[in-house]
Write an enzyme that holds these catalytic residues in place. Structure first.
Site, short mmCIF file in Angstrom:
data_model
loop_
_atom_site.label_atom_id
_atom_site.label_comp_id
_atom_site.label_asym_id
_atom_site.label_seq_id
_atom_site.Cartn_x
_atom_site.Cartn_y
_atom_site.Cartn_z
N SER A 46 0.80 -1.39 -0.16
CA SER A 46 0.04 0.12 0.08
C SER A 46 0.75 1.26 -0.15
O SER A 46 0.38 2.44 -0.39
CB SER A 46 -0.94 0.05 1.05
OG SER A 46 -0.10 -0.03 2.35
N LYS A 99 0.33 4.89 6.66
CA LYS A 99 -0.04 5.69 5.82
C LYS A 99 0.53 7.01 5.69
O LYS A 99 1.34 7.29 6.75
CB LYS A 99 -1.68 5.94 5.68
CG LYS A 99 -2.36 4.46 5.89
CD LYS A 99 -2.16 3.60 4.67
CE LYS A 99 -2.98 2.38 4.52
NZ LYS A 99 -2.65 1.39 3.52
#
EC number: 3.4.21.89
Length: 255
Positions: A46, A99
């Protein structure tokens, strides 16, 4: 006159002193791992290309922690746009994710064909991936690439599916107080805030500092949880430590 020779006798450490020393080392080690730094392994793509599957990173717990008077020397700082953060996933207890913080309280956010607009201004993000019609895996998806103006996506969590529209104002998602909007750099392959919501500020554990070891790891390794599969991968690491370690990523700084 006879000379007297004084022999220095070595003092042997008692069992109690040995135990005390080991206990002190354990306490210091636990303090460092809990409050200062901790290591984590990246299990998914990701955050590609910033972080690769198999990267082992050292995470700084102190910098983003609330300031305290008893430790004035620690360089505390607030989370800024673009910071990479490690946090507890709000919708799944115990799961730790990483993230990039792209939205802070009060920010108005939307994506247009994968390009991030913050407070009406398109952002330059050279590290991110965007929809590519020539790639069958990364073709355009309305919800993902025009968030929050595309139709709802079945991959959304139930709670977020019922909540996200309440934060949309004139086509922008407005980040509430004490919340962060986090997206993966692999924007077309990341299940992030678009799918499960905001990151509570209190859920942030720290920031990854650098990669201290990186090993070529299969993308599906995270799903291989049986004892035999774990032993097989451990054997692979031992046998291929030198030829499958990404040596160029050693001490790679994460930005």
């Amino acid at each position: 006159m006879a000379e007297m020779v004084l022999e220095k006798q070595e003092r042997k450490e008692t069992l109690l002193e040995s135990i005390s020393g080991m206990a002190l080392m354990l306490v210091v080690g636990l303090f460092v791992l809990t409050f200062v730094a901790q290591n984590f392994e990246i299990p998914s793509p990701s955050m590609v290309p910033t972080l690769l599957i198999g990267d082992h990173v050292l995470v700084d717990h102190a910098t983003f922690a609330p300031p305290t008077k008893w430790m004035p020397l620690v360089p505390y700082q607030t989370i800024r746009h673009g910071d990479v953060v490690v946090f507890l996933k709000p919708t799944l207890e115990g799961m730790i994710l990483v993230k990039r913080a792209i939205g802070l309280p009060g920010d108005r956010i939307h994506l247009r064909h994968g390009i991030l607009y913050r407070n009406g201004v398109a952002q330059k993000e050279p590290q991110i991936s965007v929809p590519d019609e020539s790639d069958p895996i990364h073709t355009y998806e309305p919800f993902r690439d025009d968030f929050p103006n595309g139709p709802a996506d079945p991959r959304m969590t139930a709670t977020w599916a019922n909540e996200w529209q309440s934060h949309v104002v004139n086509g922008d998602l407005v980040v509430p107080d004490d919340m962060i909007l986090g997206l993966g750099d692999n924007r077309v392959g990341s299940l992030d805030s678009r799918f499960w919501g905001f990151i509570p500020r209190e859920a942030v554990l720290g920031r990854p500092l650098f990669v201290y070891w990186s090993f070529m790891t299969p993308e599906d390794q995270e799903q291989k949880t049986s004892a035999s599969e774990r032993v097989a991968f451990f054997t692979q690491v031992v046998v291929h430590f030198f030829d499958q370690t990404r040596w160029k990523r050693t001490f790679h700084r994460i930005v």
